[in-house]
Design a protein around this motif. Sequence first.
Motif, PDB file in Angstrom:
ATOM      1  N   VAL A  85       0.827  -1.210   0.000  1.00  0.00           N
ATOM      2  CA  VAL A  85       0.000   0.000   0.000  1.00  0.00           C
ATOM      3  C   VAL A  85       0.863   1.262   0.000  1.00  0.00           C
ATOM      4  O   VAL A  85       0.426   2.320  -0.443  1.00  0.00           O
ATOM      5  CB  VAL A  85      -0.960   0.003   1.217  1.00  0.00           C
ATOM      6  CG1 VAL A  85      -0.233   0.317   2.508  1.00  0.00           C
ATOM      7  CG2 VAL A  85      -2.107   0.985   1.004  1.00  0.00           C
ATOM      8  N   ARG A  86       2.088   1.156   0.484  1.00  0.00           N
ATOM      9  CA  ARG A  86       2.988   2.309   0.499  1.00  0.00           C
ATOM     10  C   ARG A  86       3.640   2.536  -0.858  1.00  0.00           C
ATOM     11  O   ARG A  86       4.276   3.563  -1.068  1.00  0.00           O
ATOM     12  CB  ARG A  86       4.061   2.112   1.567  1.00  0.00           C
ATOM     13  CG  ARG A  86       3.501   1.889   2.964  1.00  0.00           C
ATOM     14  CD  ARG A  86       4.622   1.869   3.991  1.00  0.00           C
ATOM     15  NE  ARG A  86       4.116   1.540   5.302  1.00  0.00           N
ATOM     16  CZ  ARG A  86       4.160   0.331   5.865  1.00  0.00           C
ATOM     17  NH1 ARG A  86       4.721  -0.663   5.188  1.00  0.00           N
ATOM     18  NH2 ARG A  86       3.675   0.106   7.060  1.00  0.00           N
ATOM     19  N   LEU A  87       3.508   1.570  -1.746  1.00  0.00           N
ATOM     20  CA  LEU A  87       4.190   1.647  -3.034  1.00  0.00           C
ATOM     21  C   LEU A  87       3.231   1.845  -4.202  1.00  0.00           C
ATOM     22  O   LEU A  87       3.547   2.533  -5.174  1.00  0.00           O
ATOM     23  CB  LEU A  87       5.013   0.370  -3.255  1.00  0.00           C
ATOM     24  CG  LEU A  87       5.862   0.281  -4.521  1.00  0.00           C
ATOM     25  CD1 LEU A  87       6.876   1.431  -4.549  1.00  0.00           C
ATOM     26  CD2 LEU A  87       6.594  -1.051  -4.571  1.00  0.00           C
ATOM     27  N   ALA A  88       2.034   1.272  -4.111  1.00  0.00           N
ATOM     28  CA  ALA A  88       1.100   1.292  -5.228  1.00  0.00           C
ATOM     29  C   ALA A  88       0.191   2.518  -5.189  1.00  0.00           C
ATOM     30  O   ALA A  88      -0.106   3.047  -4.120  1.00  0.00           O
ATOM     31  CB  ALA A  88       0.257   0.021  -5.228  1.00  0.00           C
ATOM     32  N   ASP A  89      -0.251   2.955  -6.371  1.00  0.00           N
ATOM     33  CA  ASP A  89      -1.303   3.965  -6.445  1.00  0.00           C
ATOM     34  C   ASP A  89      -2.642   3.340  -6.070  1.00  0.00           C
ATOM     35  O   ASP A  89      -3.455   3.947  -5.377  1.00  0.00           O
ATOM     36  CB  ASP A  89      -1.393   4.536  -7.864  1.00  0.00           C
ATOM     37  CG  ASP A  89      -0.117   5.234  -8.299  1.00  0.00           C
ATOM     38  OD1 ASP A  89       0.567   5.823  -7.437  1.00  0.00           O
ATOM     39  OD2 ASP A  89       0.197   5.185  -9.505  1.00  0.00           O
TER      40      ASP A  89
ATOM     41  N   LEU B 187      -8.605   9.274  -7.361  1.00  0.00           N
ATOM     42  CA  LEU B 187      -7.322   9.714  -6.806  1.00  0.00           C
ATOM     43  C   LEU B 187      -6.931  11.083  -7.359  1.00  0.00           C
ATOM     44  O   LEU B 187      -6.493  11.967  -6.615  1.00  0.00           O
ATOM     45  CB  LEU B 187      -6.216   8.706  -7.150  1.00  0.00           C
ATOM     46  CG  LEU B 187      -6.213   7.357  -6.444  1.00  0.00           C
ATOM     47  CD1 LEU B 187      -5.166   6.440  -7.068  1.00  0.00           C
ATOM     48  CD2 LEU B 187      -5.945   7.514  -4.957  1.00  0.00           C
ATOM     49  N   THR B 188      -7.101  11.246  -8.666  1.00  0.00           N
ATOM     50  CA  THR B 188      -6.711  12.495  -9.316  1.00  0.00           C
ATOM     51  C   THR B 188      -7.617  13.645  -8.891  1.00  0.00           C
ATOM     52  O   THR B 188      -7.142  14.741  -8.567  1.00  0.00           O
ATOM     53  CB  THR B 188      -6.757  12.317 -10.845  1.00  0.00           C
ATOM     54  OG1 THR B 188      -5.919  11.216 -11.217  1.00  0.00           O
ATOM     55  CG2 THR B 188      -6.263  13.569 -11.541  1.00  0.00           C
TER      56      THR B 188
ATOM     57  N   ARG C  82      -0.345  10.376  -2.100  1.00  0.00           N
ATOM     58  CA  ARG C  82       0.223   9.031  -1.982  1.00  0.00           C
ATOM     59  C   ARG C  82       1.641   8.979  -2.541  1.00  0.00           C
ATOM     60  O   ARG C  82       2.513   8.319  -1.974  1.00  0.00           O
ATOM     61  CB  ARG C  82      -0.667   8.010  -2.711  1.00  0.00           C
ATOM     62  CG  ARG C  82      -1.989   7.768  -2.019  1.00  0.00           C
ATOM     63  CD  ARG C  82      -2.722   6.568  -2.599  1.00  0.00           C
ATOM     64  NE  ARG C  82      -3.998   6.371  -1.918  1.00  0.00           N
ATOM     65  CZ  ARG C  82      -4.746   5.281  -2.020  1.00  0.00           C
ATOM     66  NH1 ARG C  82      -4.349   4.284  -2.795  1.00  0.00           N
ATOM     67  NH2 ARG C  82      -5.887   5.188  -1.370  1.00  0.00           N
ATOM     68  N   ARG C  83       1.857   9.664  -3.647  1.00  0.00           N
ATOM     69  CA  ARG C  83       3.192   9.620  -4.242  1.00  0.00           C
ATOM     70  C   ARG C  83       4.203  10.398  -3.400  1.00  0.00           C
ATOM     71  O   ARG C  83       5.378  10.003  -3.308  1.00  0.00           O
ATOM     72  CB  ARG C  83       3.137  10.144  -5.676  1.00  0.00           C
ATOM     73  CG  ARG C  83       2.364   9.196  -6.582  1.00  0.00           C
ATOM     74  CD  ARG C  83       2.401   9.560  -8.050  1.00  0.00           C
ATOM     75  NE  ARG C  83       1.797   8.502  -8.843  1.00  0.00           N
ATOM     76  CZ  ARG C  83       1.729   8.510 -10.177  1.00  0.00           C
ATOM     77  NH1 ARG C  83       2.240   9.537 -10.847  1.00  0.00           N
ATOM     78  NH2 ARG C  83       1.167   7.503 -10.824  1.00  0.00           N
ATOM     79  N   SER C  84       3.761  11.473  -2.741  1.00  0.00           N
ATOM     80  CA  SER C  84       4.654  12.194  -1.826  1.00  0.00           C
ATOM     81  C   SER C  84       4.992  11.330  -0.622  1.00  0.00           C
ATOM     82  O   SER C  84       6.144  11.289  -0.165  1.00  0.00           O
ATOM     83  CB  SER C  84       3.995  13.499  -1.373  1.00  0.00           C
ATOM     84  OG  SER C  84       3.886  14.405  -2.447  1.00  0.00           O
TER      85      SER C  84
ATOM     86  N   GLY D 259       8.861   7.817   2.301  1.00  0.00           N
ATOM     87  CA  GLY D 259       9.277   6.509   2.808  1.00  0.00           C
ATOM     88  C   GLY D 259      10.549   6.020   2.160  1.00  0.00           C
ATOM     89  O   GLY D 259      11.415   5.419   2.823  1.00  0.00           O
ATOM     90  N   GLU D 260      10.699   6.282   0.875  1.00  0.00           N
ATOM     91  CA  GLU D 260      11.896   5.850   0.159  1.00  0.00           C
ATOM     92  C   GLU D 260      13.121   6.620   0.640  1.00  0.00           C
ATOM     93  O   GLU D 260      14.197   6.040   0.869  1.00  0.00           O
ATOM     94  CB  GLU D 260      11.690   6.061  -1.337  1.00  0.00           C
ATOM     95  CG  GLU D 260      12.726   5.393  -2.204  1.00  0.00           C
ATOM     96  CD  GLU D 260      12.394   5.495  -3.677  1.00  0.00           C
ATOM     97  OE1 GLU D 260      13.190   4.986  -4.482  1.00  0.00           O
ATOM     98  OE2 GLU D 260      11.351   6.083  -4.029  1.00  0.00           O
TER      99      GLU D 260
END
Length: 321
Positions: free
Chosen positions: A161-165, A255-256, A264-266, A271-272
């Motif tokens: 969930v932390r990686l996927a849209d 989402l958009t 989510r992408r931020s 996290g990365e």
Amino acid sequence: MPVQVDVGELVARAADGVPRAIARLISLVEDAHPQLREVAAALTPHTGRARLVGLTGPPGVGKSTSTSMLITALRAAGKRVGVLAIDPSSPFSGGALLGDRVRMSDHATDSGVFIRSMATRGHLGGLAWATPQAVRVLDAAGFDVVLIETVGVGQSEVDVVRLADTTVVLLAPGMGDGIQAAKAGVLEIADVFVVNKADREGADATVRELKQMIAMGRREMRGPSWRQPIVRTVASRDEGAEDVLKALDEHHDWLTAEGELDRRRSARAAGEIEAIALQRLRSELADLRGGDRLAELADAVAGRELDPYAAAERLIDDLRT
């Protein structure tokens, strides 16, 4: 001594969709090659276009078959598809335990599909530690959709969930642990539910239970809400694929519209960054006085000369000097 590579040329070839270049870049990521930082810098300008879809759920629900079904449907829609299939690690080689199996063989000769098995190498949560960087490689290579199929470890498998849209949780009727997994936390990470093997007895009951749990879960939600759809599929016969794609498209639109995609992408980038910083700190700790300093402090704590907080503060002070 690792062999030096021409990162610029390799990334350019990958961006042109050359499979060997894409595979080579993912190998550099998995092996933590010394030029990994250079690779990340070269990839970044080419990224940000792929839609990332995670597929997870308890073992035995048909994740690989469902992934293959989605590849077929996406290709029919004209999309280029990258797949990262996360597998358990071999206790001997450390490689993907199932990586040499015949998986999704129907797509092996399709130039618009790239499939890579990755080993978890002991990393918990259903993903390999190198998955985020491997996703970046596939994004930079111009794939429209990247499917991330997790290892199938059950209730702890929530890293996706932390990686996927969009996170797709698969369940199947007749599996006692299926709904239990949802109750234990998988429910919270699902954007779309797929009840696979829906031709089996008990499919109606599984859908009914999911609807009840979604209704109860929504009472706790605040702000703009997304009501997780429940899609029935029989992936072995490619039934329900169009309904899954419709649910994925609707979720992407939501989402958009709500600004959730950027959020989510931020969060994913944060996290990365944190993971890379922590890895660097661990390396610096290991290098500190040849690693002896940590051992000295550990002996002091074990001998009750220091408490662990004081020892940690001294270790941090040593890193700063």
